[in-house]
Design a protein around this motif. Structure first.
Motif, PDB file in Angstrom:
ATOM      1  N   SER A  76      33.471  33.364  10.692  1.00 41.51           N
ATOM      2  CA  SER A  76      32.903  34.681  10.978  1.00 41.51           C
ATOM      3  C   SER A  76      33.010  34.937  12.468  1.00 41.51           C
ATOM      4  O   SER A  76      32.906  34.011  13.283  1.00 41.51           O
ATOM      5  CB  SER A  76      31.441  34.737  10.544  1.00 41.51           C
ATOM      6  OG  SER A  76      30.824  35.933  10.987  1.00 41.51           O
ATOM      7  N   LYS A 101      30.858  36.736  14.081  1.00 39.69           N
ATOM      8  CA  LYS A 101      29.499  36.845  14.613  1.00 39.69           C
ATOM      9  C   LYS A 101      28.563  35.939  13.823  1.00 39.69           C
ATOM     10  O   LYS A 101      28.869  35.548  12.692  1.00 39.69           O
ATOM     11  CB  LYS A 101      29.013  38.296  14.543  1.00 39.69           C
ATOM     12  CG  LYS A 101      29.705  39.211  15.533  1.00 39.69           C
ATOM     13  CD  LYS A 101      29.058  40.596  15.525  1.00 39.69           C
ATOM     14  CE  LYS A 101      29.713  41.509  16.560  1.00 39.69           C
ATOM     15  NZ  LYS A 101      29.079  42.850  16.583  1.00 39.69           N
ATOM     16  N   TYR A 130      25.539  34.770  11.414  1.00 37.72           N
ATOM     17  CA  TYR A 130      24.953  35.358  10.221  1.00 37.72           C
ATOM     18  C   TYR A 130      24.008  34.340   9.613  1.00 37.72           C
ATOM     19  O   TYR A 130      23.996  33.162  10.011  1.00 37.72           O
ATOM     20  CB  TYR A 130      26.035  35.750   9.213  1.00 37.72           C
ATOM     21  CG  TYR A 130      26.805  34.585   8.635  1.00 37.72           C
ATOM     22  CD1 TYR A 130      26.407  33.986   7.442  1.00 37.72           C
ATOM     23  CD2 TYR A 130      27.932  34.086   9.283  1.00 37.72           C
ATOM     24  CE1 TYR A 130      27.099  32.918   6.920  1.00 37.72           C
ATOM     25  CE2 TYR A 130      28.626  33.020   8.767  1.00 37.72           C
ATOM     26  CZ  TYR A 130      28.214  32.427   7.579  1.00 37.72           C
ATOM     27  OH  TYR A 130      28.908  31.368   7.069  1.00 37.72           O
ATOM     28  N   ARG A 184      23.559  39.226  10.283  1.00 40.45           N
ATOM     29  CA  ARG A 184      24.440  39.865   9.320  1.00 40.45           C
ATOM     30  C   ARG A 184      24.048  39.411   7.930  1.00 40.45           C
ATOM     31  O   ARG A 184      23.566  38.296   7.737  1.00 40.45           O
ATOM     32  CB  ARG A 184      25.907  39.465   9.556  1.00 40.45           C
ATOM     33  CG  ARG A 184      26.428  39.862  10.916  1.00 40.45           C
ATOM     34  CD  ARG A 184      27.913  39.611  11.000  1.00 40.45           C
ATOM     35  NE  ARG A 184      28.632  40.380   9.999  1.00 40.45           N
ATOM     36  CZ  ARG A 184      29.939  40.268   9.801  1.00 40.45           C
ATOM     37  NH1 ARG A 184      30.628  39.434  10.498  1.00 40.45           N
ATOM     38  NH2 ARG A 184      30.532  40.994   8.880  1.00 40.45           N
ATOM     39  N   ASP A 197      28.402  39.740   3.921  1.00 37.78           N
ATOM     40  CA  ASP A 197      29.298  40.503   4.791  1.00 37.78           C
ATOM     41  C   ASP A 197      30.044  39.639   5.787  1.00 37.78           C
ATOM     42  O   ASP A 197      30.832  40.145   6.568  1.00 37.78           O
ATOM     43  CB  ASP A 197      28.501  41.560   5.577  1.00 37.78           C
ATOM     44  CG  ASP A 197      27.871  42.590   4.659  1.00 37.78           C
ATOM     45  OD1 ASP A 197      28.416  42.785   3.559  1.00 37.78           O
ATOM     46  OD2 ASP A 197      26.844  43.165   5.041  1.00 37.78           O
ATOM     47  N   HIS A 198      29.805  38.313   5.798  1.00 37.95           N
ATOM     48  CA  HIS A 198      30.341  37.501   6.889  1.00 37.95           C
ATOM     49  C   HIS A 198      31.764  37.042   6.659  1.00 37.95           C
ATOM     50  O   HIS A 198      32.442  36.659   7.599  1.00 37.95           O
ATOM     51  CB  HIS A 198      29.459  36.266   7.124  1.00 37.95           C
ATOM     52  CG  HIS A 198      29.554  35.246   6.027  1.00 37.95           C
ATOM     53  ND1 HIS A 198      28.732  35.272   4.926  1.00 37.95           N
ATOM     54  CD2 HIS A 198      30.386  34.201   5.857  1.00 37.95           C
ATOM     55  CE1 HIS A 198      29.027  34.268   4.129  1.00 37.95           C
ATOM     56  NE2 HIS A 198      30.036  33.607   4.669  1.00 37.95           N
ATOM     57  N   CYS A 199      32.241  36.999   5.439  1.00 38.21           N
ATOM     58  CA  CYS A 199      33.575  36.457   5.164  1.00 38.21           C
ATOM     59  C   CYS A 199      34.654  37.433   5.621  1.00 38.21           C
ATOM     60  O   CYS A 199      34.688  38.578   5.175  1.00 38.21           O
ATOM     61  CB  CYS A 199      33.729  36.169   3.676  1.00 38.21           C
ATOM     62  SG  CYS A 199      32.622  34.863   3.101  1.00 38.21           S
ATOM     63  N   VAL A 200      35.530  36.994   6.484  1.00 39.71           N
ATOM     64  CA  VAL A 200      36.624  37.815   6.978  1.00 39.71           C
ATOM     65  C   VAL A 200      37.884  36.986   6.993  1.00 39.71           C
ATOM     66  O   VAL A 200      37.859  35.772   6.892  1.00 39.71           O
ATOM     67  CB  VAL A 200      36.325  38.340   8.408  1.00 39.71           C
ATOM     68  CG1 VAL A 200      35.198  39.341   8.371  1.00 39.71           C
ATOM     69  CG2 VAL A 200      35.994  37.196   9.351  1.00 39.71           C
ATOM     70  N   CYS A 235      39.218  36.991  12.224  1.00 44.10           N
ATOM     71  CA  CYS A 235      38.353  36.040  12.918  1.00 44.10           C
ATOM     72  C   CYS A 235      38.963  35.588  14.237  1.00 44.10           C
ATOM     73  O   CYS A 235      38.280  34.970  15.046  1.00 44.10           O
ATOM     74  CB  CYS A 235      38.119  34.795  12.046  1.00 44.10           C
ATOM     75  SG  CYS A 235      36.690  34.954  10.974  1.00 44.10           S
TER      76      CYS A 235
END
Length: 469
Positions: free
Chosen positions: A102, A104, A106, A134, A138-141, A146
């Protein structure tokens, strides 16, 4: 007061840091927390100890449990490397679902999870106390979003109910310090590995290229002697007088010219073969990828091992084997049952070059069971079951030579760098050849070994059938 231009940039950063510390307004406990981390990070050198420090400081200073997850380039996953419950994990443990890359911090599964940055993103990352949370969903990108080139992993702290907004803000700053220190340590270790590789590569070049290349000098000297003989012969022919004497002497001179011509062609052929061989070795040792990665990089190619690797190397050493009165026994199984193997031809050729070079130096005459004498080398291959795992297969390649067995105490050490047997006194060598062989074979996923036989010694290596196509 004004500063000199040389210090201006650094002084500006100091002022910015001072202003940041005023804004953070960390408590004395938080300051002691950071002091303990920095002092211990300087005190301990190993990477594992640094991982322990990362989780031990929060545990000891605040009573909080924490876990350190790092991105593993081989698996492409986050792996748990150390936590305050068990310490270091020797095996690769894939992170649980609630821990993911992530950009940011969370919260998830009663833990506060913070990215470990190699360096801060270009945008301002002074995460505010109001906006640094967060939702877990919503944290998985993606790795691209990343910034995988910037994120080393994630740092998890628990339990959530013991973390105030100030605590969470502090943990983001603490995790940044982990990232900076870890980045520097990884770069330092990478540089050390590169230096070790370069030192080893220099020895490879010296052993496999420079020393064999001295054979060129021997060939050049031989060629020069033959050229001088040819010049002297021409002078004799010019000085010949009288028809009868001229006829008889010319026949003799022509016969000598034929022999000299054959010798010159032989040395020319030797030089061409040797040059081709050295060129192959140079190409395989001076690849750009070796220096960029800090280790030997294979260029695997499908080939017939005997035809494309063994026989060319054997031919290269043929004259030296003949000079030493060493006969060569060829195996029928490789001749009639040859199959293709996917290997780095240049590097595996150097494996056989080292084995044949040792054979020319250390093969000795023995008395067979029948009472006859024998001075010989032999090569071959056989299929091995249950290698590298039960139910799998490997291919064992052998190079045998007659002579006394290795000392039982020396045999287990013979593949180590710089180790030479007791019978090597007075024989040129560096003790690098067998270490090089082991390194190349292990890069191919194989193993090396030595075994004594009834008439001498067998050096072998085994490659997994996964490399056989």
């Amino acid at each position: 007061m004004p500063h000199c231009s040389d210090l201006q940039k650094i002084c500006q950063r100091i002022r910015e840091k001072s202003n940041s510390y005023d804004r953070y307004n960390f408590s004395s406990d938080f300051n002691d927390f950071l002091k303990a981390f920095f002092d211990l990070a300087q005190e301990y050198d190993s990477l594992d100890d640094f991982y322990r420090i990362c989780v031990a400081v929060p545990l000891e200073m605040t009573g909080l449990d924490s876990a350190l997850y790092l991105y593993d380039d081989e698996t492409g996953k986050l792996c748990l490397v150390c936590d305050s419950t068990q310490g270091i994990y020797q095996e690769k443990i894939t992170a649980s679902e609630h821990v993911a890359l992530s950009i940011k911090p969370y919260q998830s599964d009663n833990s506060y999870i913070v990215p470990i940055y190699r360096k801060l993103p270009e945008e301002d990352t002074d995460f505010s106390k109001e906006t640094d949370q967060r939702a877990a969903g919503d944290h998985c990108v993606s790795q691209k979003r990343c910034g995988r080139n910037r994120i080393l992993g994630m740092f998890s702290v628990a339990p959530l109910d013991k973390l105030s907004a100030d605590d969470r803000f502090f943990l983001t700053k603490y995790t940044n310090r982990i990232g900076y220190n870890l980045h520097n340590r990884l770069i330092a270790l990478q540089n050390i590995d590169h230096l070790k590789f370069i030192n080893t590569l220099v020895m490879d070049i010296e052993h496999n290229v420079i020393v064999p290349n001295m054979y060129f000098r021997h060939l050049f000297n031989k060629l020069r002697k033959k050229i001088i003989e040819l010049e002297n012969l021409r002078d004799e022919i010019r000085e010949t007088t009288g028809p009868d004497a001229a006829s008889h002497h010319c026949e003799s001179c022509l016969s000598r010219c034929d022999r000299l011509g054959d010798d010159l062609l032989f040395y020319h052929s030797e030089m061409v073969k040797h040059h081709s061989n050295i060129s192959l070795f140079l190409e395989s040792l001076f690849r750009r990828e070796h220096f960029e990665s800090g280790h030997l990089v294979l260029h695997p190619k499908r080939c017939f091992v005997e035809k494309e690797i063994i026989l060319p190397q054997l031919e290269n050493y043929a004259s030296r084997l003949r000079s030493a009165n060493i006969t060569v026994d060829r195996p029928n199984n490789m001749l009639y049952e040859e199959f293709q193997l996917v290997v780095d031809i240049g590097l595996l050729s150097q494996v056989y070059a080292n084995l044949f070079s040792n054979a020319t130096k250390y093969t000795r005459e023995v008395v067979t069971r029948g009472g006859a004498t024998r001075k010989a080398i032999a090569y071959g291959r056989e299929v091995i079951n249950d290698f590298p795992e039960c139910g799998e297969q490997g291919v064992k390649f052998n190079v045998f030579s007659t002579g006394p067995h290795l000392d039982p105490e020396e045999a287990p050490l013979i593949f180590q760098e710089g180790v030479r047997g007791k019978d090597s006194k007075g024989i040129y060598g560096t003790g690098h050849g067998l270490a090089f062989i082991q390194h190349v074979v292990e890069l191919h996923g194989g193993i090396v070994g030595y075994e004594k036989t009834s008439e001498g010694n067998n050096f072998y290596f085994i490659l997994p059938v996964s490399y056989v196509k």
